[in-house]
Write an enzyme that holds these catalytic residues in place. Sequence first.
Site, PDB file in Angstrom:
ATOM      1  CG  HIS A  31      -8.754  -3.115   6.448  1.00 33.46           C
ATOM      2  ND1 HIS A  31     -10.047  -3.497   6.324  1.00 33.46           N
ATOM      3  CD2 HIS A  31      -8.658  -1.915   5.855  1.00 33.46           C
ATOM      4  CE1 HIS A  31     -10.718  -2.576   5.670  1.00 33.46           C
ATOM      5  NE2 HIS A  31      -9.897  -1.605   5.363  1.00 33.46           N
ATOM      6  CG  HIS A  43     -12.056   6.204  -0.234  1.00 35.22           C
ATOM      7  ND1 HIS A  43     -12.017   6.774   1.017  1.00 35.22           N
ATOM      8  CD2 HIS A  43     -12.100   4.862  -0.016  1.00 35.22           C
ATOM      9  CE1 HIS A  43     -12.045   5.824   1.932  1.00 35.22           C
ATOM     10  NE2 HIS A  43     -12.082   4.659   1.338  1.00 35.22           N
ATOM     11  CD  GLU A  74      -9.245   2.001   3.350  1.00 32.73           C
ATOM     12  OE1 GLU A  74     -10.441   2.048   3.021  1.00 32.73           O
ATOM     13  OE2 GLU A  74      -8.798   1.150   4.148  1.00 32.73           O
ATOM     14  CG  ASP A 106      -8.026   0.762  -0.871  1.00 26.34           C
ATOM     15  OD1 ASP A 106      -8.064   1.834  -0.245  1.00 26.34           O
ATOM     16  OD2 ASP A 106      -9.015   0.013  -0.993  1.00 26.34           O
ATOM     17  CG  HIS A 123     -14.804   1.930   3.924  1.00 27.16           C
ATOM     18  ND1 HIS A 123     -13.487   1.789   3.594  1.00 27.16           N
ATOM     19  CD2 HIS A 123     -14.940   1.335   5.120  1.00 27.16           C
ATOM     20  CE1 HIS A 123     -12.837   1.145   4.511  1.00 27.16           C
ATOM     21  NE2 HIS A 123     -13.675   0.845   5.444  1.00 27.16           N
ATOM     22  CG  ASP A 169     -14.195   1.746  -0.794  1.00 26.82           C
ATOM     23  OD1 ASP A 169     -13.418   1.172  -1.566  1.00 26.82           O
ATOM     24  OD2 ASP A 169     -13.823   2.257   0.287  1.00 26.82           O
ATOM     25  CE1 TYR A 199     -14.736  -3.753  -1.075  1.00 23.80           C
ATOM     26  CE2 TYR A 199     -16.805  -2.576  -0.853  1.00 23.80           C
ATOM     27  CZ  TYR A 199     -15.435  -2.573  -0.982  1.00 23.80           C
ATOM     28  OH  TYR A 199     -14.760  -1.380  -1.002  1.00 23.80           O
ATOM     29  CG  HIS A 207     -12.124  -2.338  -4.282  1.00 21.66           C
ATOM     30  ND1 HIS A 207     -10.750  -2.414  -4.284  1.00 21.66           N
ATOM     31  CD2 HIS A 207     -12.446  -1.511  -3.261  1.00 21.66           C
ATOM     32  CE1 HIS A 207     -10.266  -1.663  -3.304  1.00 21.66           C
ATOM     33  NE2 HIS A 207     -11.274  -1.091  -2.670  1.00 21.66           N
TER      34      HIS A 207
HETATM   35 FE1  FEO Z   1     -12.134   2.368   1.739  1.00 22.37          FE
HETATM   36 FE2  FEO Z   1     -11.212   0.561  -1.133  1.00 22.37          FE
HETATM   37  O1  FEO Z   1     -11.026   1.719   0.349  1.00 22.37           O
END
Ligand code: FEO
Length: 399
Positions: free
Chosen positions: A25, A79, A81, A83, A145, A164, A192, A226
């Site tokens: 994003h 989470h 989100e 991803d 996040h 995250d 990050y 990640h």
């Molecule tokens: Fe807030 Fe890796 O997503």
Amino acid sequence: MLSAVQVKPDVYWVGAVDWNARSFHGYTTEDGITYNAYLILDEKVTLIDTAKITFKDEFLQRISSVIDPSKIDVLVCNHVEMDHSGNVPTVKSVAPNVQIYASAPQGVKGLTAHYGDLGYKGVKTGDTLNIGKRTLTFVQTPMVHWPDNMVTYDDYDKILFSNDAFGQHYASSVRFDDEADYPEVMKQARKYYANIVQPYRMQAANAVKAVRSLGPDALDMIAPAHGVIWRSHVEDILKAYEDVFTSGKVIEKAVVAYDSMWGSTDKIAHAIVDGFQLEGVPAHLMDIKENHPSNIMEEFLDAKYVAVGSPTLNSQMLPTVADFLTYMKGLSPKNANRVGIAFGSYGWAPLGPKNVEAELKAAGFQMPEPVFAFNWIPTQEYLDGVRDKVRAIVQAQRA
Ligand code: FEO
């Protein structure tokens, strides 16, 4: 068929590597991205997180290299989100009896909004789930996040599945910090944090405190969603979060970010850098045309001095500079110890540099000098004056 990677006995990485992703994003991901999911083989076969939907095949292949995916009993969704949650419906379709856990109420609400009611069970900080030899403990980490974020601690393996938090956008063929290019991993962890977590500094600091409260011997690994898994540098990443990322401390360092039409604002930028260098303050000159805002923010994170410049274009600052300032303000860099300098050239009216000055003030920076604005092409005398004023700003801050 793609394979899982063993993390510990009966614990596997079953995520995906997005080698060619260059944006998350709007944040540049020059090293790519990974979406980490983890599979625990215990009395209840448990999956921690999933992967982005476009990696459905890779994700399922890695799980299938260890166990038939229909045998998954538990899915912990740390989470919402996409991803990480993108393949929640996939898991539900291959393992219809799976029990899905998410934080209450935000995780449950978010998953329901994204995928409909798949029968989620809400958990809160301190709730536990026994899956056999292992007991999983959930800790909510709101805004690290999104409002729903949580982390999951596995006491048997001493692994924190941190989602995250402690992540890095770093794609590679290795899964652990000590197998990777460590300086690059730390650089990506910093980038990050600066671009994803920075607005939630206090919440991130609380998350680190929660990790510390587990005790010094409680963590063998931090397995984020990640990048690489921290196993040899657990203390290093915790200290980086404590001492640098979440501390709000700024160091004697300057970022000079600007755009220029015909070189006049560029001359002022160089004079500002000269002033910092003469005072022994490391300065980074970053033309916004050549440096993505997310890379500027990486330098910005702990910089005491931030100078931003634009000439006037059609009574405004340049759109490139406005774009950077909008992005910077969104990352909430308010810090009473940060010093701002606005500068720029103009032909008719100094509206571009003055607008920059107003934005830096609105961002909460100390602004000890009025804007450095020059009509047309700055003379050497003017540039020498800018250099000396920058030196005076530094000297006053040190006094
Ligand atoms: Fe807030 Fe890796 O997503």
